[in-house]
Design an enzyme around this catalytic site. Sequence first.
Site, PDB file in Angstrom:
ATOM      1  N   LYS A 161       0.806  -1.227   0.000  1.00  0.00           N
ATOM      2  CA  LYS A 161       0.000   0.000   0.000  1.00  0.00           C
ATOM      3  C   LYS A 161       0.834   1.269   0.000  1.00  0.00           C
ATOM      4  O   LYS A 161       0.400   2.296  -0.500  1.00  0.00           O
ATOM      5  CB  LYS A 161      -0.964  -0.012   1.179  1.00  0.00           C
ATOM      6  CG  LYS A 161      -2.101  -1.005   0.982  1.00  0.00           C
ATOM      7  CD  LYS A 161      -3.261  -0.699   1.904  1.00  0.00           C
ATOM      8  CE  LYS A 161      -4.454  -1.562   1.564  1.00  0.00           C
ATOM      9  NZ  LYS A 161      -4.251  -2.982   1.963  1.00  0.00           N
ATOM     10  N   GLU A 176      -9.487   6.899   4.019  1.00  0.00           N
ATOM     11  CA  GLU A 176     -10.366   6.022   4.786  1.00  0.00           C
ATOM     12  C   GLU A 176      -9.581   4.749   5.030  1.00  0.00           C
ATOM     13  O   GLU A 176      -8.645   4.427   4.300  1.00  0.00           O
ATOM     14  CB  GLU A 176     -11.628   5.711   3.983  1.00  0.00           C
ATOM     15  CG  GLU A 176     -11.487   4.551   2.991  1.00  0.00           C
ATOM     16  CD  GLU A 176     -10.423   4.748   1.937  1.00  0.00           C
ATOM     17  OE1 GLU A 176     -10.151   5.911   1.579  1.00  0.00           O
ATOM     18  OE2 GLU A 176      -9.839   3.743   1.477  1.00  0.00           O
ATOM     19  N   SER A 223       1.721  -9.903  -0.764  1.00  0.00           N
ATOM     20  CA  SER A 223       1.368  -8.476  -0.700  1.00  0.00           C
ATOM     21  C   SER A 223       1.742  -7.834   0.623  1.00  0.00           C
ATOM     22  O   SER A 223       1.977  -6.629   0.686  1.00  0.00           O
ATOM     23  CB  SER A 223      -0.127  -8.299  -0.962  1.00  0.00           C
ATOM     24  OG  SER A 223      -0.895  -9.103  -0.085  1.00  0.00           O
TER      25      SER A 223
HETATM   26  C1  LIG Z   1      -5.084  -4.032   1.679  1.00  0.00           C
HETATM   27  C2  LIG Z   1      -4.354  -5.277   1.441  1.00  0.00           C
HETATM   28  C3  LIG Z   1      -4.741  -6.175   0.424  1.00  0.00           C
HETATM   29  C4  LIG Z   1      -5.973  -5.985  -0.425  1.00  0.00           C
HETATM   30  O1  LIG Z   1      -5.992  -4.830  -1.202  1.00  0.00           O
HETATM   31  P1  LIG Z   1      -5.728  -4.865  -2.779  1.00  0.00           P
HETATM   32  O2  LIG Z   1      -6.074  -3.478  -3.194  1.00  0.00           O
HETATM   33  O3  LIG Z   1      -6.617  -5.888  -3.368  1.00  0.00           O
HETATM   34  O4  LIG Z   1      -4.305  -5.185  -2.972  1.00  0.00           O
HETATM   35  C5  LIG Z   1      -3.971  -7.298   0.207  1.00  0.00           C
HETATM   36  N1  LIG Z   1      -2.886  -7.563   0.966  1.00  0.00           N
HETATM   37  C6  LIG Z   1      -2.490  -6.737   1.961  1.00  0.00           C
HETATM   38  C7  LIG Z   1      -1.282  -7.104   2.748  1.00  0.00           C
HETATM   39  C8  LIG Z   1      -3.201  -5.568   2.236  1.00  0.00           C
HETATM   40  O5  LIG Z   1      -2.799  -4.772   3.225  1.00  0.00           O
END
Ligand SMILES: *Cc1c(COP(=O)(O)O)cnc(C)c1O
Length: 393
Positions: free
Chosen positions: A90, A112, A379
């Site tokens: 993010k 948000e 992610s």
């Molecule tokens: C917020 C988040 C997601 C989901 O958001 P996407 O916009 O679909 O990437 C996935 N993995 C992590 C670690 C997150 O913090």
Amino acid sequence: MKALPDRRGYFGEFGGQYVPETLMAALDEFETAYRKLRRDRSFRRELDSILEDYVGRPTPVTEAVKFGALCGDFKLFLKREDLNHTGAHKINNAIGQALIAKRMRKQRIIAETGAGQHGVATATACALLGLECVVYMGEVDMARQELNVFRMRLLGAEVVPVSTGSRTLKDAINEALRDRVTNVLTTHYILGSVLGPHPYPMIVRDFQSVIGREALAQIRKRTRRLPDVAIACVGGGSNSIGLFYEMLPHKSIRLIGVEAGGRGPQLGEHAARFSGGALGVLHGTRSMVLQDEFGQIAETHSISAGLDYPSIGPEHAHLQKLGRVEYYDCSDELALEAFHRLSETEGIIPALESAHALGWLLRNGRSIKRNAVVVANLSGRGDKDVPQVMALQ
Ligand SMILES: *Cc1c(COP(=O)(O)O)cnc(C)c1O
């Protein structure tokens, strides 16, 4: 392939700008600033240097030999977005948008947050760049995510409790949109995923596409070929589109997005927008939305807060319709199993969100051909989820 979105912000029949008239000028201003800055050398230099020296990019690609062997007979590489500063992808978008806001001379940032991850990333970017930061968060989420609320306050942000509706993410978005309309001249709204009205889905995608650009180069260097499969979890869809975007033209690469299957297929028990949703408009964009027979937005459930949202980015809806990306879901239970298996076999505790992509591989990896090269997006890191998993023991 023609570049999407089109001039009105559509990916095929999905996307657009379903917002009050008072917001249109602000969205135009944001798009114009972005299109100009995208080609501006000093902007790009500033962004690149922050990504390198502060965020920690490029993130490595790690071969997961033992976890891969549990899944099937292929080579598994993890793209390590968990190693970014603040622990997830993010920050790539938060830094990019905060830099644009600064160039637009907007000193005040609003955002948000549901689980708090996007709020923390935004508060971090604002602390770095000297911007005022206000984060809207549902009261229910604030109680669930105390630690992230405190973290945002440590970083100098104001966290505003939202007590309307179900007091969760979608209510926080409504409140942030209201603030944005009221303070349109001084304030920029940093949206956290490839959602909302145009130009957000395009801009967030572009900032996240660094993931796939790096991954392609790294996999090519390591294996002397393109990956055969790329897989990522899909909440709003930013980490997955970030991985996929530069791979879209390479037709030999199979692209797989994994949604939250939750506790089961009944409405309210999951966040699987493709199997359970229908065309609708939510928070300014037209996409697949989980809704009841009267078009009321449905409640959702997922073990991972980051995947727990009733709509999906419009570009994903388009790619699904085209058949270019395949979408499946992974249950809470299977994601939790992958969370444990990756921790034990590789010494990497994944975010519960990322564990959905790994869970799909655990269950379905045998169908992937021998010696294939698979890249999975990790992610985020799972430290934030440790208390939750501990409570389940
Ligand atoms: C917020 C988040 C997601 C989901 O958001 P996407 O916009 O679909 O990437 C996935 N993995 C992590 C670690 C997150 O913090």
